[in-house]
Design an enzyme around this catalytic site. Structure first.
Site, mmCIF file in Angstrom:
data_model
loop_
_atom_site.group_PDB
_atom_site.id
_atom_site.type_symbol
_atom_site.label_atom_id
_atom_site.label_comp_id
_atom_site.label_asym_id
_atom_site.label_seq_id
_atom_site.Cartn_x
_atom_site.Cartn_y
_atom_site.Cartn_z
ATOM 1 N N ARG A 104 0.851 -1.176 0.000
ATOM 2 C CA ARG A 104 0.000 0.000 0.000
ATOM 3 C C ARG A 104 0.889 1.229 0.000
ATOM 4 O O ARG A 104 1.668 1.432 0.923
ATOM 5 C CB ARG A 104 -0.874 -0.053 1.263
ATOM 6 C CG ARG A 104 -2.091 0.801 1.181
ATOM 7 C CD ARG A 104 -2.995 0.476 2.336
ATOM 8 N NE ARG A 104 -2.466 0.943 3.614
ATOM 9 C CZ ARG A 104 -3.229 1.251 4.636
ATOM 10 N NH1 ARG A 104 -4.531 1.120 4.561
ATOM 11 N NH2 ARG A 104 -2.710 1.673 5.760
ATOM 12 N N THR A 108 -0.530 7.597 -1.336
ATOM 13 C CA THR A 108 -1.832 7.518 -2.025
ATOM 14 C C THR A 108 -2.761 6.493 -1.392
ATOM 15 O O THR A 108 -3.963 6.499 -1.654
ATOM 16 C CB THR A 108 -1.635 7.105 -3.496
ATOM 17 O OG1 THR A 108 -1.097 5.768 -3.507
ATOM 18 C CG2 THR A 108 -0.686 8.036 -4.223
ATOM 19 N N ASP A 200 0.590 -2.751 12.342
ATOM 20 C CA ASP A 200 1.007 -3.192 11.003
ATOM 21 C C ASP A 200 1.306 -4.689 11.039
ATOM 22 O O ASP A 200 2.291 -5.130 11.637
ATOM 23 C CB ASP A 200 2.252 -2.395 10.574
ATOM 24 C CG ASP A 200 2.621 -2.691 9.124
ATOM 25 O OD1 ASP A 200 2.771 -3.886 8.776
ATOM 26 O OD2 ASP A 200 2.730 -1.738 8.336
ATOM 27 N N ASP A 203 4.804 -5.905 9.600
ATOM 28 C CA ASP A 203 5.917 -5.558 10.489
ATOM 29 C C ASP A 203 5.915 -6.423 11.746
ATOM 30 O O ASP A 203 6.960 -6.863 12.225
ATOM 31 C CB ASP A 203 5.837 -4.076 10.885
ATOM 32 C CG ASP A 203 6.334 -3.159 9.771
ATOM 33 O OD1 ASP A 203 7.009 -3.654 8.851
ATOM 34 O OD2 ASP A 203 6.034 -1.959 9.828
#
Ligand code: PRP
Ligand code: URA
Length: 209
Positions: A104, A108, A200, A203
């Site tokens: 991602r 944007t 996340d 991660d």
């Protein structure tokens, strides 16, 4: 309109809670992701067709069943989807695994594709797209689009945590794709992270932050 199935099994709820905890380290996070995926495999395969077969026990012949219908395909969205593959394969060992690499873009928030390798007969398989996080829905929707371009007609989306915003996007763009979640969370924050979420997923799985 597709169905959204939120699995409220006590074992799944318990494990998702530990997964959310910011003090859970990568080793345990990986183990839990695998275990949750294994438990979700049970529910996502509930409607698979079966054939009646005969089996001979040590005592007599009797009626049995074997999974029928299309062969299965697992398609994790890289990276974080990789965390769900082994758990699913432990229940579905004959499934073939394709990979779609998307990240991602932080500016944007749109998915950018960087890798794709699918089984040759992917169009003939029942496909389970795997990604722990369904946030804006951009990544999942792009992966499903991609699979449809390769001829897939039977696709289910399997995510651990979903946001209502992402669910709405996938339902609008893919009304034929049922969505399976371990938890439907509240909403996205201003950075398009799921809240309360778990942070996340990539991660935390791979220890990159
Ligand atoms: C995360 C996650 C999903 C995506 C969800 O991946 O694993 O693929 O974001 O967000 P969306 O629904 O708004 O598209 P990320 O882009 O962080 O890549 P990674 O798996 O490599 O960490
Ligand atoms: N990707 C993640 O890993 N977590 C989120 O909350 C949103 C996108």
């Amino acid at each position: 309109m597709s169905k959204v199935i939120v699995m409220d099994h006590p074992l799944i709820k318990h494990k998702v809670t530990i997964l959310r905890d910011k003090n859970t380290g990568s080793k345990q996070f990986r183990e839990l992701t695998g275990e949750i995926a294994m438990l979700m495999a049970y529910e996502v395969t509930r409607n698979l067709p079966v054939d009646e077969i005969e089996v001979e026990t040590p005592l007599m012949k009797t009626k049995g069943y074997c999974i029928a219908g299309k062969k299965l395909g697992l398609v994790p969205i890289l990276r974080a989807g990789l965390g769900m593959v082994d758990g699913m394969l432990s229940i579905l060992p004959a499934a073939k695994v394709g990979h779609i690499g998307l990240y991602r873009d932080p500016e944007t928030l749109k998915p950018v594709e960087y890798y794709c390798k699918l089984p040759e007969d992917v169009a003939q398989r029942d496909i389970f797209v795997l990604d722990p996080m369904l946030a804006t829905g951009g990544s999942s929707s792009a992966a499903i689009n991609f699979l449809k371009q390769h001829g897939c007609t039977s696709i289910r989306l399997v995510c651990m945590i979903g946001a209502p915003e992402g669910v709405a996007v996938v339902q609008k763009e893919h009304p034929d794709v049922d969505i399976y979640l371990a938890s439907l969370d509240e909403k996205l924050n201003s950075h398009a992270y799921i809240t309360p979420g778990l942070g996340d997923a990539g991660d935390r799985l791979f220890g990159t932050k």
